[in-house]
Write an enzyme that holds these catalytic residues in place. Sequence first.
Site, PDB file in Angstrom:
ATOM      1  N   ARG A 264     -40.554 -20.397 -23.048  1.00  0.00           N
ATOM      2  CA  ARG A 264     -41.336 -19.152 -23.027  1.00  0.00           C
ATOM      3  C   ARG A 264     -42.671 -19.332 -22.322  1.00  0.00           C
ATOM      4  NH1 ARG A 264     -39.831 -17.475 -29.156  1.00  0.00           N
ATOM      5  NH2 ARG A 264     -38.016 -16.233 -28.632  1.00  0.00           N
TER       6      ARG A 264
ATOM      7  N   LYS B  11     -20.776 -10.881 -35.575  1.00  0.00           N
ATOM      8  CA  LYS B  11     -20.604  -9.673 -36.388  1.00  0.00           C
ATOM      9  C   LYS B  11     -20.480  -8.385 -35.589  1.00  0.00           C
ATOM     10  CE  LYS B  11     -23.137 -10.723 -40.593  1.00  0.00           C
ATOM     11  NZ  LYS B  11     -24.448 -10.396 -41.178  1.00  0.00           N
TER      12      LYS B  11
ATOM     13  N   GLY C  26     -29.727 -14.665 -27.581  1.00  0.00           N
ATOM     14  CA  GLY C  26     -29.961 -16.082 -27.819  1.00  0.00           C
ATOM     15  C   GLY C  26     -28.776 -16.989 -27.558  1.00  0.00           C
TER      16      GLY C  26
ATOM     17  N   GLY D 141     -33.776  -9.833 -28.988  1.00  0.00           N
ATOM     18  CA  GLY D 141     -33.830  -8.565 -29.718  1.00  0.00           C
ATOM     19  C   GLY D 141     -34.207  -7.412 -28.804  1.00  0.00           C
TER      20      GLY D 141
HETATM   21  P1  AMP Z   1     -24.403 -13.600 -32.717  1.00  0.00           P
HETATM   22  O1  AMP Z   1     -25.746 -14.123 -33.162  1.00  0.00           O
HETATM   23  O2  AMP Z   1     -23.915 -12.425 -33.489  1.00  0.00           O
HETATM   24  O3  AMP Z   1     -24.326 -13.401 -31.215  1.00  0.00           O
HETATM   25  O4  AMP Z   1     -23.365 -14.730 -33.097  1.00  0.00           O
HETATM   26  C1  AMP Z   1     -23.381 -15.995 -32.540  1.00  0.00           C
HETATM   27  C2  AMP Z   1     -22.655 -16.920 -33.456  1.00  0.00           C
HETATM   28  O5  AMP Z   1     -21.349 -16.468 -33.649  1.00  0.00           O
HETATM   29  C3  AMP Z   1     -22.543 -18.327 -32.906  1.00  0.00           C
HETATM   30  O6  AMP Z   1     -23.273 -19.202 -33.714  1.00  0.00           O
HETATM   31  C4  AMP Z   1     -21.055 -18.641 -32.973  1.00  0.00           C
HETATM   32  O7  AMP Z   1     -20.780 -19.911 -33.485  1.00  0.00           O
HETATM   33  C5  AMP Z   1     -20.533 -17.586 -33.917  1.00  0.00           C
HETATM   34  N1  AMP Z   1     -19.125 -17.280 -33.670  1.00  0.00           N
HETATM   35  C6  AMP Z   1     -18.560 -16.950 -32.505  1.00  0.00           C
HETATM   36  N2  AMP Z   1     -17.242 -16.797 -32.655  1.00  0.00           N
HETATM   37  C7  AMP Z   1     -16.945 -17.037 -33.934  1.00  0.00           C
HETATM   38  C8  AMP Z   1     -15.746 -17.030 -34.690  1.00  0.00           C
HETATM   39  N3  AMP Z   1     -14.569 -16.755 -34.127  1.00  0.00           N
HETATM   40  N4  AMP Z   1     -15.828 -17.340 -36.002  1.00  0.00           N
HETATM   41  C9  AMP Z   1     -17.010 -17.610 -36.563  1.00  0.00           C
HETATM   42  N5  AMP Z   1     -18.194 -17.622 -35.904  1.00  0.00           N
HETATM   43  C10 AMP Z   1     -18.160 -17.336 -34.595  1.00  0.00           C
END
Ligand code: AMP
Length: 405
Positions: free
Chosen positions: A35, A206, A362, A385
Amino acid sequence: MSSFSNYNFHGQKALVRVDFNVPLDEHFNITDDTRMRATIPTIKKILGDGGKVILMSHFGRPKGGPEDKYSLKHLVKHLYGLLNADGHEPATNVFFADDCIGEQAYITASMLRNGEVLLLENLRFYKEEEKGDTGFAEKLSKLGDVYVNDAFGTAHRAHASTAVIAQFFPADKKMFGLLMEGEVMSAEKVLHQSEKPFTAIIGGAKVSDKILIIENLLEKATDIIIGGGMAYTFMKARGGKIGNSLCEDDRLQTALDILEKAKQKNVSIHLPEDSVLADKFDANANTNISPSDAIPDGWMGLDIGPKAIGIFSEVIKKSKTILWNGPMGVFEMEKFQAGTKSVALAVADATASGAFSLVGGGDSVAAVNQFNLADKVSYVSTGGGAMLEYFEGKVLPGIAAIQNA
Ligand code: AMP
């Protein structure tokens, strides 16, 4: 608003909002200075013109008063090193004011000579910063002749130093810095001037975090690739068997609504046909491959499978505009990183063939860095964000405060 590149800062005190919220270890060593580095070109342009730079930033989450561990004084030496890395003479002086408003800050700012830098103490030592307090913003504004916002990471917050302060500068004395300009231009290119086909790649854990962005992209994209943990909520919603894979049961209807809306709008949604399975969430788990809607009990999908990689890569390579947010699997573990890596390579290939690609958020940024592909995509966004909210279609106060002047 003025154009930063065309502005001559000679003799001007430029009050620059930066995002120096870098991670420190227990000995106050900076463990990742991305940053800080990102904003050096902005600072150097002002200094090169013969201007004076007054930097303000937030740092950590102090509880509303001064706390030594959140003092920006810990960054002064590193900032000095970054500004003087090329060994130019005379060296650029960096001063520190242990308050961001008040007499000492004003006196130090007014004594700066052309080509010198002053770093102000953490803005968040005042609770007025996050409250967007107008009086506090006005006090800050008195420190500079020109306001430059180079903190895209906080552009989605209506804080005193990121948005409210702009009203105290005339239209020709407020502008984006180079980093912010690059972020805004890239994001606008994708959202408002995208060449088609436009593929959005959305992954991560999610569905609930990504609903708004998917809904907004249904209005813009021609193709949406959905991977990562969130894909299994879609699989289950369509009647598939997903074993122990991640699932948000309260979002099954949302997933169906998204699929239906996509059909109406003629947007192709691509879900992973197959998955790499694990028998537990562990780097050393046993693995297997199955269709993503027929995952046996006791197994979970932790990455997209080889068929999905093939189909996703084809879609990506045909695209002229690409937005990527979120990994395709648990890429932190070697056994489950092939999907994310292949997607990263496909984005790099498409970019080499002329597509415009923007990677943000991220974990997808971490992924392109891990695979050494950051310089093979068109733009890597620094604001997680902020970028997400921009692509959700929200107005970002830090952008609006300058653009709408
Ligand atoms: P996000 O912050 O929502 O973009 O999620 C990123 C995180 O999702 C990373 O740490 C990944 O390890 C996790 N992730 C991606 N695919 C999967 C999956 N199939 N099952 C569980 N975690 C996952």
